[in-house]
Design a protein around this motif. Sequence first.
Motif, short mmCIF file in Angstrom:
data_model
loop_
_atom_site.label_atom_id
_atom_site.label_comp_id
_atom_site.label_asym_id
_atom_site.label_seq_id
_atom_site.Cartn_x
_atom_site.Cartn_y
_atom_site.Cartn_z
N ASP A 107 14.23 4.79 -3.93
CA ASP A 107 14.88 4.27 -2.72
C ASP A 107 14.79 5.22 -1.52
O ASP A 107 14.60 4.74 -0.40
N PRO A 108 14.92 6.54 -1.68
CA PRO A 108 14.75 7.41 -0.51
C PRO A 108 13.36 7.29 0.13
O PRO A 108 13.24 7.30 1.36
N ILE A 109 12.31 7.17 -0.68
CA ILE A 109 10.97 6.98 -0.12
C ILE A 109 10.88 5.61 0.56
O ILE A 109 10.27 5.46 1.62
N LEU A 110 11.51 4.60 -0.03
CA LEU A 110 11.55 3.28 0.60
C LEU A 110 12.21 3.35 1.97
O LEU A 110 11.74 2.71 2.92
N LYS A 111 13.26 4.13 2.11
CA LYS A 111 13.93 4.26 3.40
C LYS A 111 12.99 4.83 4.45
O LYS A 111 12.99 4.41 5.61
N ILE A 112 12.17 5.80 4.05
CA ILE A 112 11.20 6.36 5.00
C ILE A 112 10.21 5.28 5.43
O ILE A 112 9.91 5.13 6.62
N LEU A 113 9.70 4.51 4.47
CA LEU A 113 8.74 3.46 4.80
C LEU A 113 9.37 2.39 5.70
O LEU A 113 8.74 1.90 6.64
N GLN A 114 10.61 2.03 5.41
CA GLN A 114 11.29 1.05 6.26
C GLN A 114 11.43 1.57 7.69
O GLN A 114 11.23 0.82 8.65
N MET A 153 6.18 0.39 -4.52
CA MET A 153 6.73 0.62 -3.20
C MET A 153 6.33 -0.48 -2.23
O MET A 153 7.13 -0.89 -1.37
N ALA A 154 5.10 -0.98 -2.35
CA ALA A 154 4.68 -2.09 -1.48
C ALA A 154 5.54 -3.33 -1.73
O ALA A 154 5.96 -4.02 -0.78
N ARG A 155 5.82 -3.61 -3.00
CA ARG A 155 6.65 -4.77 -3.31
C ARG A 155 8.07 -4.60 -2.81
O ARG A 155 8.67 -5.52 -2.26
N TRP A 156 8.63 -3.41 -3.01
CA TRP A 156 9.99 -3.15 -2.53
C TRP A 156 10.06 -3.30 -1.01
O TRP A 156 11.03 -3.83 -0.47
N LEU A 157 9.02 -2.83 -0.32
CA LEU A 157 9.01 -2.93 1.14
C LEU A 157 8.97 -4.38 1.57
O LEU A 157 9.65 -4.78 2.53
N GLN A 158 8.21 -5.20 0.88
CA GLN A 158 8.15 -6.62 1.23
C GLN A 158 9.49 -7.30 0.98
O GLN A 158 9.98 -8.08 1.81
N GLN A 192 -1.37 -9.39 13.95
CA GLN A 192 -1.07 -7.96 14.08
C GLN A 192 -1.07 -7.34 12.68
O GLN A 192 -0.70 -7.99 11.71
N ILE A 193 -1.44 -6.06 12.62
CA ILE A 193 -1.46 -5.35 11.34
C ILE A 193 -0.87 -3.96 11.53
O ILE A 193 -1.27 -3.22 12.44
N VAL A 194 0.06 -3.62 10.65
CA VAL A 194 0.65 -2.28 10.64
C VAL A 194 0.09 -1.54 9.42
O VAL A 194 0.17 -2.04 8.29
N VAL A 195 -0.47 -0.37 9.65
CA VAL A 195 -0.97 0.48 8.58
C VAL A 195 0.03 1.62 8.38
O VAL A 195 0.32 2.36 9.32
N LEU A 196 0.56 1.72 7.17
CA LEU A 196 1.55 2.75 6.85
C LEU A 196 0.93 3.75 5.87
O LEU A 196 0.78 3.45 4.68
N PRO A 197 0.55 4.94 6.32
CA PRO A 197 0.01 5.94 5.40
C PRO A 197 1.08 6.41 4.42
O PRO A 197 2.22 6.68 4.81
N TYR A 198 0.69 6.50 3.15
CA TYR A 198 1.58 6.95 2.09
C TYR A 198 1.21 8.39 1.75
O TYR A 198 0.68 8.70 0.68
N TYR A 199 1.46 9.27 2.71
CA TYR A 199 1.09 10.68 2.60
C TYR A 199 2.27 11.55 3.03
O TYR A 199 3.01 11.18 3.96
N LEU A 200 2.39 12.70 2.42
CA LEU A 200 3.47 13.62 2.79
C LEU A 200 3.13 14.43 4.03
O LEU A 200 3.97 14.60 4.92
#
Length: 306
Positions: A107-114, A153-158, A192-200
């Motif tokens: 969930d903390p990583i999900l919050k960053i993605l959100q 994480m992709a599914r949780w974000l959706q 429109q397309i949003v690209v979200l890098p999954y990198y630290l």
Amino acid sequence: MNDTTLLLVGHGSREPAGNAEIHAFVRQWQARQPGWRIEVCFIEFAPPSLHDGLLQAAAGARRVLVLPLILNAAGHVKMEIPEAIEHARAHAPGVDFLYAPHLTACDPILKILQRRLKQAMAALDMPDPRGTGVILLGRGSSDRAANGEMAKMARWLQESGEHELVELAFTGITWPRLERVVQRQALIGLRQIVVLPYYLYTGTLMQRIQRQVAHLRGQYPQLRFECGTHFGFEPEIFQLLEQRVADLLAGLPDSRLSCDGCKYREIAHELGHGHSHEHTHGPAAAQAPVHVHGHAHGHEPAAEPA
């Protein structure tokens, strides 16, 4: 904590800016926790090496907490770090090495993605999620479990938002690649397309992503693209690591008890190789004890080199 060293293990990058960011992260974390002794090492591309870092962390310490600054568990987490810890145990027999889990899909990583997605949508002229595709873009691995963590994480974000389509893409190793996913989203009529890098942290791959998105803007002039940034110094990363420290100090099981990791390492050794990064072992390495896990696997673990 006077007798405890926290060793943060970063991947390392050919791009000096990426390694500099990890050093800056350590300085910020030290400021958050001034009573802690925090050191850093790298798996590859930057000093100190994993083996040197472990021995340096053990100097003057009774206990070393090994904390992978890594999002997904593949060969580094499952093989190289455990093997390096076994080597360090042989050379620092009076020191207790505890190995924390990687950051994981949580969930903390999900919050960053959100938060990253919300920022990207605000930058678009038409911030309508119904017509905006999202692509979670990660490194990719030959380990299906690591790729599965990204898929989760992709599914949780959706499920946490209003976007009808959140897809997964990889910059290497596995498929699909970014260009193919953009092609699919364009064919179904997304505007429109949003690209979200999954990198630290930044590095050569983050630079490549920026170039790819610039190329896609020229290839699809009818689409609007917005590209997010790596995670960097988000508070959730500090909090996750602090929770790892608290768990280890409380005696909760560490990641050495992962059956998946044991299986991964056994397969690698059956194929005749261990970790891929060269280093020099001292004479004691040949006498390093094989680590015995405190749980049943249903098989006899193969002897592993130190």
